[in-house]
Design a protein around this motif. Structure first.
Motif, PDB file in Angstrom:
ATOM      1  N   ALA A 206       3.791   0.591  -6.872  1.00  0.00           N
ATOM      2  CA  ALA A 206       2.924   1.755  -7.066  1.00  0.00           C
ATOM      3  C   ALA A 206       1.465   1.322  -7.114  1.00  0.00           C
ATOM      4  O   ALA A 206       1.151   0.138  -7.273  1.00  0.00           O
ATOM      5  CB  ALA A 206       3.310   2.478  -8.359  1.00  0.00           C
ATOM      6  N   SER A 207       0.565   2.285  -6.987  1.00  0.00           N
ATOM      7  CA  SER A 207      -0.873   1.983  -6.986  1.00  0.00           C
ATOM      8  C   SER A 207      -1.342   1.361  -8.300  1.00  0.00           C
ATOM      9  O   SER A 207      -2.335   0.635  -8.332  1.00  0.00           O
ATOM     10  CB  SER A 207      -1.684   3.241  -6.678  1.00  0.00           C
ATOM     11  N   ASP A 208      -0.604   1.612  -9.402  1.00  0.00           N
ATOM     12  CA  ASP A 208      -0.979   1.011 -10.692  1.00  0.00           C
ATOM     13  C   ASP A 208      -0.357  -0.381 -10.886  1.00  0.00           C
ATOM     14  O   ASP A 208      -0.502  -0.992 -11.939  1.00  0.00           O
ATOM     15  CB  ASP A 208      -0.592   1.932 -11.847  1.00  0.00           C
ATOM     16  N   GLY A 209       0.349  -0.876  -9.855  1.00  0.00           N
ATOM     17  CA  GLY A 209       0.953  -2.208  -9.927  1.00  0.00           C
ATOM     18  C   GLY A 209       2.388  -2.215 -10.430  1.00  0.00           C
ATOM     19  O   GLY A 209       3.032  -3.256 -10.452  1.00  0.00           O
ATOM     20  N   THR A 210       2.891  -1.058 -10.835  1.00  0.00           N
ATOM     21  CA  THR A 210       4.269  -0.973 -11.303  1.00  0.00           C
ATOM     22  C   THR A 210       5.222  -1.200 -10.138  1.00  0.00           C
ATOM     23  O   THR A 210       5.042  -0.640  -9.062  1.00  0.00           O
ATOM     24  CB  THR A 210       4.547   0.418 -11.929  1.00  0.00           C
TER      25      THR A 210
END
Length: 72
Positions: free
Chosen positions: A10-14
């Motif tokens: 994901a864009s948040d690094g998840t």
């Protein structure tokens, strides 16, 4: 069914990963593989899907055995 491991970042690094096509407990073998693919990540949650609770099937071919003494 084709065995697949789907990894999503994901864009948040998840990072999420899901193993499919490997019914039953054999899918748990993929957890180690997923951890190798993402060496700097850590597992914070793991859930079994419905596929885990299904039974693996194997194709069986009919085979007939005849003793030599029964040969004409």
């Amino acid at each position: 069914m084709t065995r697949r491991i789907v990894v999503t970042v994901a864009s948040d690094g998840t990072i999420t990963a899901q193993s499919t096509g490997q019914p039953g407990p054999a899918c748990l073998d993929d957890v180690g593989l997923i951890e190798q693919l993402c060496p700097h990540a850590r597992t914070v949650d793991s859930r079994l899907t419905d596929e885990y609770y299904t039974t693996a099937t194997t194709d069986v071919t009919d085979t007939a055995f005849v003793r030599e003494e029964d040969q004409p």
